[in-house]
Design an enzyme around this catalytic site. Sequence first.
Site, PDB file in Angstrom:
ATOM      1  N   PRO A   2      -0.216  -1.798   2.169  1.00  0.00           N
ATOM      2  CA  PRO A   2      -1.164  -3.279   2.689  1.00  0.00           C
ATOM      3  C   PRO A   2      -2.850  -3.382   2.188  1.00  0.00           C
ATOM      4  CG  PRO A   2      -1.471  -1.201   4.295  1.00  0.00           C
ATOM      5  CD  PRO A   2      -0.253  -0.330   2.836  1.00  0.00           C
ATOM      6  N   GLU A   3      -2.799  -4.233   2.105  1.00  0.00           N
ATOM      7  CA  GLU A   3      -3.842  -5.112   0.825  1.00  0.00           C
ATOM      8  C   GLU A   3      -5.198  -5.396   1.416  1.00  0.00           C
ATOM      9  OE1 GLU A   3      -2.008  -8.130  -1.211  1.00  0.00           O
ATOM     10  OE2 GLU A   3       0.199  -7.126  -1.297  1.00  0.00           O
ATOM     11  N   LYS A  60      -8.336  -1.868  -1.297  1.00  0.00           N
ATOM     12  CA  LYS A  60      -7.899  -1.273  -0.830  1.00  0.00           C
ATOM     13  C   LYS A  60      -8.392   0.429  -0.539  1.00  0.00           C
ATOM     14  CE  LYS A  60      -3.869  -3.174  -2.995  1.00  0.00           C
ATOM     15  NZ  LYS A  60      -3.297  -2.751  -3.979  1.00  0.00           N
ATOM     16  N   ARG A 132       5.371   7.726   4.078  1.00  0.00           N
ATOM     17  CA  ARG A 132       5.740   8.312   2.482  1.00  0.00           C
ATOM     18  C   ARG A 132       4.841   8.769   1.448  1.00  0.00           C
ATOM     19  NH1 ARG A 132       8.419   2.246  -0.113  1.00  0.00           N
ATOM     20  NH2 ARG A 132       8.770   4.194  -1.851  1.00  0.00           N
ATOM     21  N   ASN A 192       0.741  -7.994  -3.848  1.00  0.00           N
ATOM     22  CA  ASN A 192       1.471  -8.724  -4.145  1.00  0.00           C
ATOM     23  C   ASN A 192       1.880  -9.831  -3.328  1.00  0.00           C
ATOM     24  OD1 ASN A 192       3.439  -8.425  -5.862  1.00  0.00           O
ATOM     25  ND2 ASN A 192       5.758  -8.399  -4.252  1.00  0.00           N
TER      26      ASN A 192
END
Length: 369
Positions: A2-3, A60, A132, A192
């Site tokens: 997530p950006e 973020k 994760r 990214n």
Amino acid sequence: MPELPEVERATGVVRDVAVGKRIERVETVEDEIVFSGITHQEFATEIANRTVTGVGRHGKCFFLELDGHGRMPVLHFGMTGMLQVKGQLATYYKETPKSANTDWPPRFHKFILHLVDDATGEVAQLAFMDARRLGRVRLRRSPRTEPPISELGFDPILSMPLLEEFTPLVLKRSCPIKALLLDQSFSAGVGNWVADEILYNARIHPEQKCNTLSEEQLSALHHHTSDVCRIAVSVNADDSKFPEHWLFKHRWGKGKKEKHTLKLPSGEPATIKWITVGGRTSAYVSELQRAPKQSVRGEKKKRASRKTQKIEVVGDTESDLTALSDSEPDTVKNVRKRKASAKTSETPTSRKRRSRPSSSLTNPAASVT
């Protein structure tokens, strides 16, 4: 990951569901990685029975503002973090998978806020999940003035610098421009896909060195750093509403059989290529984002020198970003100086003695006690 646009969307969820409500109780799951600097019990105890008065974001990171004394939650999604409101689907990054459901409590949750509006009796539950375990949950007394937020660079939505301030920040660096955009101490919230979208719209190759950008390129970079984030936030990070000419709409076909439909301004099919810059896979359009010949030659020489040059790594890990400093790290310089000094101080006798095999290796009967 997530950006900035996706994290801004998450703050909207918190604003709609939690602001004005009291945290009646907190369910937590033990996780010594995700809960940073605190235990899950400390987190639950410190925020319980306090009212959510607001929500903020920088880059973020986002945080909940609470009334009363005590610290406030500062949250980071990492690679797979997300929020889910009870009775609704989670806010997934990019697209919601078919397997998504409203089961409660959700899988991989780290904490659940039980919220109540004392005036109306309205209740809600809000969960923070992280499959994760690369996200972080922290407590801070002053979120904006303490790490990690205090260590971040400008936010393209909240604090975009003027062009005359932005230009020297870029030109003083010699790393690839993509690596600089990914550095959160430079542009907080740019990840990214956002970085690739900025460079595509600015018509800048991701490997071009920062200090080689022209005035025209710097102006375009400044404009699109702000504009890409603004447009994505304006549609609540809903990629189905992103402009059709954006690279985002076509960049996901690497290694797949289906062909993209991105067109050049001439109407001809565009060529999307992928390279690794700043430790991340970067998509670009070769016809529109050309690397200067000088930069290409310099990069080839650097790659050739790396093959013959041995550098001792100091520390446990290396950053996956290109170094931002133009000068060589002092630690590496000192290592080389010590090695050079040792070589020049050696005498022929000491070299002969050092090359003579030890008795423990030449005598099979020798033993170590």
